[in-house]
Design a protein around this motif. Structure first.
Motif, PDB file in Angstrom:
ATOM      1  N   PRO A  94      12.941  11.299   7.759  1.00  9.98           N
ATOM      2  CA  PRO A  94      14.135  10.492   7.482  1.00  9.98           C
ATOM      3  C   PRO A  94      13.969   9.017   7.804  1.00  9.98           C
ATOM      4  CG  PRO A  94      14.445  11.913   9.398  1.00  9.98           C
ATOM      5  CD  PRO A  94      13.202  12.365   8.731  1.00  9.98           C
ATOM      6  N   ASP A  95      13.109   8.677   8.771  1.00 12.14           N
ATOM      7  CA  ASP A  95      12.899   7.265   9.085  1.00 12.14           C
ATOM      8  C   ASP A  95      12.041   6.573   8.023  1.00 12.14           C
ATOM      9  OD1 ASP A  95      14.347   7.181  11.469  1.00 12.14           O
ATOM     10  OD2 ASP A  95      12.694   8.081  12.565  1.00 12.14           O
ATOM     11  N   LEU A  96      11.315   7.372   7.260  1.00 12.50           N
ATOM     12  CA  LEU A  96      10.470   6.836   6.195  1.00 12.50           C
ATOM     13  C   LEU A  96      10.889   7.509   4.902  1.00 12.50           C
ATOM     14  CD1 LEU A  96       7.040   7.070   8.056  1.00 12.50           C
ATOM     15  CD2 LEU A  96       8.560   5.112   7.912  1.00 12.50           C
ATOM     16  N   ALA A  97      12.153   7.294   4.534  1.00 10.90           N
ATOM     17  CA  ALA A  97      12.785   8.085   3.479  1.00 10.90           C
ATOM     18  C   ALA A  97      11.991   8.108   2.189  1.00 10.90           C
ATOM     19  CB  ALA A  97      14.187   7.546   3.219  1.00 10.90           C
ATOM     20  N   TYR A  98      11.338   7.017   1.861  1.00  5.30           N
ATOM     21  CA  TYR A  98      10.636   6.947   0.596  1.00  5.30           C
ATOM     22  C   TYR A  98       9.148   6.643   0.745  1.00  5.30           C
ATOM     23  CZ  TYR A  98      15.177   7.016  -1.624  1.00  5.30           C
ATOM     24  OH  TYR A  98      16.421   7.376  -2.033  1.00  5.30           O
ATOM     25  N   ARG A  99       8.676   6.503   1.949  1.00  5.58           N
ATOM     26  CA  ARG A  99       7.256   6.215   2.113  1.00  5.58           C
ATOM     27  C   ARG A  99       6.438   7.436   1.733  1.00  5.58           C
ATOM     28  NH1 ARG A  99       4.943   4.054   7.744  1.00  5.58           N
ATOM     29  NH2 ARG A  99       5.830   2.107   6.989  1.00  5.58           N
ATOM     30  N   GLN A 100       5.466   7.261   0.869  1.00  6.87           N
ATOM     31  CA  GLN A 100       4.568   8.344   0.520  1.00  6.87           C
ATOM     32  C   GLN A 100       3.538   8.435   1.628  1.00  6.87           C
ATOM     33  OE1 GLN A 100       3.272   9.058  -3.550  1.00  6.87           O
ATOM     34  NE2 GLN A 100       1.174   8.920  -2.819  1.00  6.87           N
ATOM     35  N   VAL A 101       3.573   9.531   2.387  1.00  9.54           N
ATOM     36  CA  VAL A 101       2.773   9.623   3.597  1.00  9.54           C
ATOM     37  C   VAL A 101       1.280   9.507   3.290  1.00  9.54           C
ATOM     38  CG1 VAL A 101       2.202  11.062   5.568  1.00  9.54           C
ATOM     39  CG2 VAL A 101       4.534  11.010   4.697  1.00  9.54           C
ATOM     40  N   ASN A 102       0.812  10.228   2.270  1.00 12.39           N
ATOM     41  CA  ASN A 102      -0.602  10.153   1.905  1.00 12.39           C
ATOM     42  C   ASN A 102      -0.779   9.139   0.776  1.00 12.39           C
ATOM     43  OD1 ASN A 102      -1.376  12.226   3.716  1.00 12.39           O
ATOM     44  ND2 ASN A 102      -0.557  13.736   2.306  1.00 12.39           N
ATOM     45  N   ASN A 103      -0.415   7.901   1.072  1.00 12.66           N
ATOM     46  CA  ASN A 103      -0.465   6.900   0.010  1.00 12.66           C
ATOM     47  C   ASN A 103      -1.907   6.556  -0.332  1.00 12.66           C
ATOM     48  OD1 ASN A 103      -1.235   4.495   1.801  1.00 12.66           O
ATOM     49  ND2 ASN A 103       0.599   5.258   2.789  1.00 12.66           N
ATOM     50  N   PRO A 104      -2.132   6.149  -1.582  1.00 13.09           N
ATOM     51  CA  PRO A 104      -3.507   5.969  -2.043  1.00 13.09           C
ATOM     52  C   PRO A 104      -4.144   4.635  -1.692  1.00 13.09           C
ATOM     53  CG  PRO A 104      -1.983   5.564  -3.827  1.00 13.09           C
ATOM     54  CD  PRO A 104      -1.151   5.974  -2.642  1.00 13.09           C
ATOM     55  N   VAL A 105      -3.373   3.684  -1.217  1.00 12.50           N
ATOM     56  CA  VAL A 105      -3.921   2.331  -1.022  1.00 12.50           C
ATOM     57  C   VAL A 105      -3.816   1.918   0.438  1.00 12.50           C
ATOM     58  CG1 VAL A 105      -3.848  -0.063  -1.779  1.00 12.50           C
ATOM     59  CG2 VAL A 105      -3.161   1.750  -3.346  1.00 12.50           C
ATOM     60  N   ASP A 106      -4.903   2.034   1.164  1.00 10.34           N
ATOM     61  CA  ASP A 106      -5.023   1.462   2.520  1.00 10.34           C
ATOM     62  C   ASP A 106      -4.056   2.017   3.542  1.00 10.34           C
ATOM     63  OD1 ASP A 106      -5.562  -1.722   0.993  1.00 10.34           O
ATOM     64  OD2 ASP A 106      -7.015  -0.225   1.588  1.00 10.34           O
ATOM     65  N   GLY A 107      -3.304   3.044   3.224  1.00 13.33           N
ATOM     66  CA  GLY A 107      -2.344   3.567   4.194  1.00 13.33           C
ATOM     67  C   GLY A 107      -1.304   2.546   4.588  1.00 13.33           C
ATOM     68  N   GLY A 118       0.790  -1.227   0.000  1.00 12.53           N
ATOM     69  CA  GLY A 118       0.000   0.000   0.000  1.00 12.53           C
ATOM     70  C   GLY A 118       0.809   1.257   0.000  1.00 12.53           C
ATOM     71  N   ASP A 119       2.102   1.158   0.290  1.00 17.74           N
ATOM     72  CA  ASP A 119       2.975   2.320   0.250  1.00 17.74           C
ATOM     73  C   ASP A 119       3.699   2.361  -1.085  1.00 17.74           C
ATOM     74  OD1 ASP A 119       2.457   3.494   2.670  1.00 17.74           O
ATOM     75  OD2 ASP A 119       3.978   2.378   3.749  1.00 17.74           O
ATOM     76  N   GLN A 120       4.155   3.523  -1.456  1.00 20.59           N
ATOM     77  CA  GLN A 120       4.970   3.646  -2.657  1.00 20.59           C
ATOM     78  C   GLN A 120       6.008   4.733  -2.454  1.00 20.59           C
ATOM     79  OE1 GLN A 120       2.223   4.615  -5.782  1.00 20.59           O
ATOM     80  NE2 GLN A 120       2.142   6.771  -5.268  1.00 20.59           N
ATOM     81  N   PHE A 121       7.069   4.677  -3.220  1.00 21.25           N
ATOM     82  CA  PHE A 121       8.119   5.669  -3.109  1.00 21.25           C
ATOM     83  C   PHE A 121       7.642   7.004  -3.686  1.00 21.25           C
ATOM     84  CE2 PHE A 121      11.192   1.915  -3.670  1.00 21.25           C
ATOM     85  CZ  PHE A 121      11.183   1.674  -2.305  1.00 21.25           C
ATOM     86  N   ASN A 122       8.190   8.074  -3.143  1.00 20.09           N
ATOM     87  CA  ASN A 122       7.923   9.409  -3.665  1.00 20.09           C
ATOM     88  C   ASN A 122       8.516   9.507  -5.072  1.00 20.09           C
ATOM     89  OD1 ASN A 122       8.040  12.182  -4.271  1.00 20.09           O
ATOM     90  ND2 ASN A 122       8.061  12.707  -2.103  1.00 20.09           N
ATOM     91  N   LYS A 123       7.701   9.812  -6.068  1.00 20.00           N
ATOM     92  CA  LYS A 123       8.179   9.796  -7.447  1.00 20.00           C
ATOM     93  C   LYS A 123       9.150  10.920  -7.761  1.00 20.00           C
ATOM     94  CE  LYS A 123       4.655   7.056  -9.663  1.00 20.00           C
ATOM     95  NZ  LYS A 123       3.808   6.874 -10.855  1.00 20.00           N
ATOM     96  N   GLN A 124       9.244  11.891  -6.880  1.00 14.86           N
ATOM     97  CA  GLN A 124      10.223  12.948  -7.092  1.00 14.86           C
ATOM     98  C   GLN A 124      11.484  12.730  -6.263  1.00 14.86           C
ATOM     99  OE1 GLN A 124       9.703  14.957  -9.554  1.00 14.86           O
ATOM    100  NE2 GLN A 124       7.730  13.949  -9.816  1.00 14.86           N
ATOM    101  N   GLY A 125      11.614  11.551  -5.649  1.00 15.68           N
ATOM    102  CA  GLY A 125      12.836  11.235  -4.919  1.00 15.68           C
ATOM    103  C   GLY A 125      12.617  11.193  -3.424  1.00 15.68           C
ATOM    104  N   ARG A 126      13.683  11.230  -2.720  1.00 16.97           N
ATOM    105  CA  ARG A 126      13.705  11.054  -1.279  1.00 16.97           C
ATOM    106  C   ARG A 126      12.891  12.107  -0.541  1.00 16.97           C
ATOM    107  NH1 ARG A 126      17.247   8.545   2.138  1.00 16.97           N
ATOM    108  NH2 ARG A 126      17.471   9.436   4.196  1.00 16.97           N
ATOM    109  N   ASP A 127      12.084  11.669   0.393  1.00 14.94           N
ATOM    110  CA  ASP A 127      11.299  12.565   1.229  1.00 14.94           C
ATOM    111  C   ASP A 127      12.092  12.841   2.506  1.00 14.94           C
ATOM    112  OD1 ASP A 127       9.493  13.976   2.658  1.00 14.94           O
ATOM    113  OD2 ASP A 127       7.996  12.406   2.823  1.00 14.94           O
ATOM    114  N   VAL A 128      12.831  13.943   2.510  1.00 11.41           N
ATOM    115  CA  VAL A 128      13.721  14.223   3.640  1.00 11.41           C
ATOM    116  C   VAL A 128      12.965  14.729   4.856  1.00 11.41           C
ATOM    117  CG1 VAL A 128      15.687  14.720   2.144  1.00 11.41           C
ATOM    118  CG2 VAL A 128      14.142  16.563   2.792  1.00 11.41           C
ATOM    119  N   THR A 129      11.664  14.995   4.710  1.00  8.14           N
ATOM    120  CA  THR A 129      10.905  15.476   5.855  1.00  8.14           C
ATOM    121  C   THR A 129      10.662  14.380   6.881  1.00  8.14           C
ATOM    122  OG1 THR A 129       8.798  15.020   4.758  1.00  8.14           O
ATOM    123  CG2 THR A 129       9.766  17.200   4.425  1.00  8.14           C
TER     124      THR A 129
END
Length: 779
Positions: A578-591, A565-576
């Motif tokens: 750091p523990d979830l470097a690539y987790r898309q916080v508002n992911n579209p599938v079931d969180g 249900g998670d996916q990587f940020n398509k624009q690269g690393r989410d430095v906001t």
């Protein structure tokens, strides 16, 4: 003009405001009506920018009103509300829902953004933010290419809250960006430099220094000599604004200038055009010039105009003089102004491309309100190009097989194009060194053609080449076992420095960068048989290797880089985060979570009803989630496995492998009959496998995309106990373990009622695992 608080304004366009933020200053609904207008000089009330030729992206479709208590730069942020705005209109009204203190002065800051600017810039506000330090800043992972297509408007108005007597002037918004237009003619095919002949290949429009990447939103548009306040940030390597490629046009040794057919009714023949948005910037005392136009080319001693294999060099530079400021070459760039090096106003007397055969280029600066024509910032593409929705330099696909699409933009002439996937790619070898692999038997990326086959080359019809096309790619699993950081004798994680040729690289660093990368080629063949190329870089993560002890002594499996249900940020690393470097916080599938471990209806009296009794472990194999998936699937064949388990952790984690043979795509179904079935899939890991992942890497800097600082994060395993209690892994800290993290613990997965109903309520994450071999009997 003052607007009385009347219902008529609220009804205009049927607009309303959505309350986004509330603060301690809020008392009760203010009921204050405001009218918002976009002043961009157009009589037809349409924004005039046509970004990338996509109408939906050229219009303001997000309007936000920021509310500040007080007036002037020191006014303090209170709240903001989003207006229900109709794209393409210039005027609307709304009622503020934020309650305001009676008798107090307030300032409204309106910000209108198109779709591109919404994802390009961010606006950070808090309870201490003042009007003077409210900025739009470039988002992480965005760059000059995004800014070039991003347009937004701002404006302010102040009033005193006198309740029903309140009068508010119109909130008028103007462009807070600048525009630069380059429109050239008489484009030379050849230039002689220091006695040597050259063929021209490129035209560049450049700034004398880097662009700004932030701007204060509030601006006094009545001040002709407005100076941007200190505090603007700078974007590195952003001097180049426009790049025009000439190599796709036919070279003639007998003609002085290129023959260029018009790509639209808005352009004259034998001209080239492009334009960009950029943020305003002040002139500095050290700035030698603001704009230059450069002509580049390659050596042409044989007179053939051949480009391939030759180094390009700058042949001629025009320093652009501002005729609006007495031919100065250094000047400020103001928002809401259009800077024209040649004017592209089709169908008017002012349609004036500028010649490149002279020795001087003049700039004309125009207030945007004075421009009555439609300004189109759309370059003439001389080749088909990839237009991916991800940053190809930063984005990495997950290790699990998947399909994705990429948009292909046609050349201006609709030339034939073809995509090819090479057999060569780069990856890390077992010693951690970057290496090139060239094997026709090792393809891992394919194109899916119209027949549903996986192919390595794709060529659309000539008619399809004239319009934008969507191409679907198939990516296979990347699952190569690694020993980096593992003691191969004890099978324990030690995180040691990697031995071998790359002995200075840490194991964690190698795992974090364990990717394979391929360059997909897009070839466009012009009418003059000139082939031009565009490459798309695609990178994919390898699985994360986990070793663990079992009854046989040792086992190994691989884990996905992200949760289901998670996916990587398509624009690269989410430095906001750091523990979830690539987790898309508002992911579209079931969180990334599921609410149910397994069988979602009907009363199961014993654990054997889940695993099939003697055919498998009663409570599931504690060391092998692959066996658990296999046994459950075999015992619950047909509709039970297909329907009753849908939505559960066991079913969501299942993702079968894909193979390609002679173009045929095979995905083995886990619901086929036991006699003919081959088990090849990602699965829900067992408690021991899951513990191996968490305990090994929790204390390292591995980008595992697990929030180890959240005590409430838990992960499902594929094991239960005799009371049908599913085991989960707690991520929170526990000083009783040397690694600092707890092992698995039991958690009730379902609430069984006497009437046979089962109500799932536990919501935990799922991290998929797989075997490195293509069968479950090993490891």
């Amino acid at each position: 003009m003052l607007n009385q608080i009347i219902a008529l304004l609220a009804l205009l366009l049927g607009a309303a405001c959505t309350d986004l933020v509330d603060t301690d200053a809020v008392r009760e609904d203010s009921g204050i009506h405001i009218r918002v207008s976009i002043d961009e000089g157009s009589e037809n009330q349409q924004t005039r920018t046509d970004l990338s030729g996509v109408e939906a992206e050229n219009q303001v479709d997000q309007m936000i009103i920021y509310i500040y208590r007080g007036t002037g730069d020191d006014a303090v942020y209170v709240a903001h509300e989003q207006v229900d705005w109709t794209p393409g209109v210039n005027i609307g009204s709304c009622t503020l829902h934020t309650s305001l203190l009676p008798g107090e002065p307030y300032t409204l800051l309106g910000v209108g953004m198109d779709k591109e600017s919404q994802t390009t810039y961010r606006i950070d506000v808090s309870g201490t933010t003042t009007l003077g330090n409210t900025y739009a800043s470039l988002q992480e992972g965005k760059g000059a290419a995004n800014m070039a297509k991003s347009e937004f408007f701002t404006g302010t108005v102040s009033f005193t809250n006198n309740g029903e007597e309140t009068e508010v002037e119109d909130l008028v918004l103007k462009r807070r960006v600048s525009g630069v237009m380059l429109y050239v003619k008489d484009i030379p095919q050849r230039l002689t430099v220091e006695g040597s002949p050259y063929r021209t290949t490129d035209i560049y429009l450049k700034l004398g220094r880097n662009q700004k990447s932030s701007v204060r939103l509030a601006r006094d548009f009545t001040a002709d000599n407005w100076v941007e306040p200190n505090g603007q940030e700078e974007l590195e390597d952003s001097k180049t604004l426009v790049s025009l490629d000439l190599t796709g046009y036919k070279y003639s040794s007998t003609e002085d200038c290129y023959t260029i057919p018009s790509s639209s009714s808005d352009l004259m023949d034998n001209t080239l055009y492009d334009g960009v948005f950029l943020l305003p910037m002040n002139v500095t005392s050290t700035e030698s010039h603001t704009f230059t136009v450069e002509i580049w080319g390659v050596e042409n001693s044989d007179g053939t105009g051949t480009v391939q294999g030759k180094d390009k060099k700058c042949l001629k530079t025009f320093t652009v003089e501002n005729k609006s400021e007495s031919d100065k070459i250094s000047y400020s760039i103001r928002s809401n102004y259009l800077y024209c090096i040649g004017k592209n106003f089709a169908g008017t007397d002012e349609d004036e491309p500028i010649s490149l055969l002279g020795e001087k280029l003049l700039l004309e600066v125009m207030p945007w309100e004075s421009v009555e024509q439609n300004v189109t910032f759309e370059p003439a593409r001389v080749q088909a190009t990839f237009n991916p929705d991800f940053d190809e330099e930063k984005y990495r696909f997950n290790c699990i097989n998947n399909e994705f699409t990429v948009e292909i933009l046609p050349s201006m002439s609709g030339d034939q194009w073809e995509i090819s996937i090479p057999p060569s790619y780069t990856c890390l070898d077992d010693n951690g060194n970057q290496t090139a692999v060239n094997s026709t038997d090792d393809y891992w990326l394919y194109i899916i053609n119209k027949d549903g086959n996986a192919v390595k080359n794709y060529k659309p019809t000539s008619e399809e080449c004239k319009t934008t096309q969507i191409v679907t790619f198939l990516m296979l699993d990347y699952a190569k076992q690694r020993d980096w950081g593992w003691n191969t004798s004890t099978y324990q994680w030690i995180g040691e420095t990697v031995a071998g040729n790359n002995e200075n690289a840490s194991a964690v660093s190698l795992i974090n960068n364990d990717v394979r990368t391929i360059q997909v080629k897009l070839t466009t063949t012009s009418a003059s048989d000139i082939a031009r190329y565009d490459n798309l870089s695609i990178s994919q993560y390898n699985t994360i290797t986990v070793n663990y002890r079992n009854d046989d002594g040792h086992a190994v499996c691989g884990f996905s880089r992200v949760d289901v249900g998670d996916q990587f940020n398509k624009q690269g690393r989410d430095v906001t985060e750091p523990d979830l470097a690539y987790r898309q916080v508002n992911n579209p599938v079931d969180g990334g979570k599921t609410t149910n471990w397994g069988y979602d209806s009907g009363l199961l009296n014993e654990a054997t009803d889940i695993y099939g009794g003697s055919s498998g472990w009663v409570n599931g194999d504690p060391e092998n989630g692959a066996v658990n998936m296999k046994n459950i699937g075999e015992y619950h064949l047909g509709n039970i496995w297909t329907e009753k388990w849908n939505g559960s952790a066991m079913k969501k984690s299942q993702h079968t492998f894909v193979t390609v043979s002679n173009g045929s795509i095979s995905r083995i179904s886990a619901t086929t009959s036991k006699a003919t079935r081959t088990d090849k899939c990602w699965y829900l890991p067992s408690m021991v496998e899951l513990e191996g992942l968490m305990k090994a890497y929790a204390g390292s800097n591995l980008e595992l995309n697990v929030n180890f600082n959240n005590y409430n994060d838990r992960y499902w395993s594929s094991n239960i106990d005799m009371f049908k209690t599913a085991y989960v892994y707690y991520v929170g800290k526990d000083t009783g373990y040397g690694t600092g993290y707890v092992s698995n613990s039991a958690e009730i997965a379902r609430e069984s009622g006497k009437d046979g109903s089962e109500k799932p309520y536990s919501e935990y994450y799922i991290r998929q695992a797989r075997k490195f071999a293509d069968y479950y009997s090993s490891n």
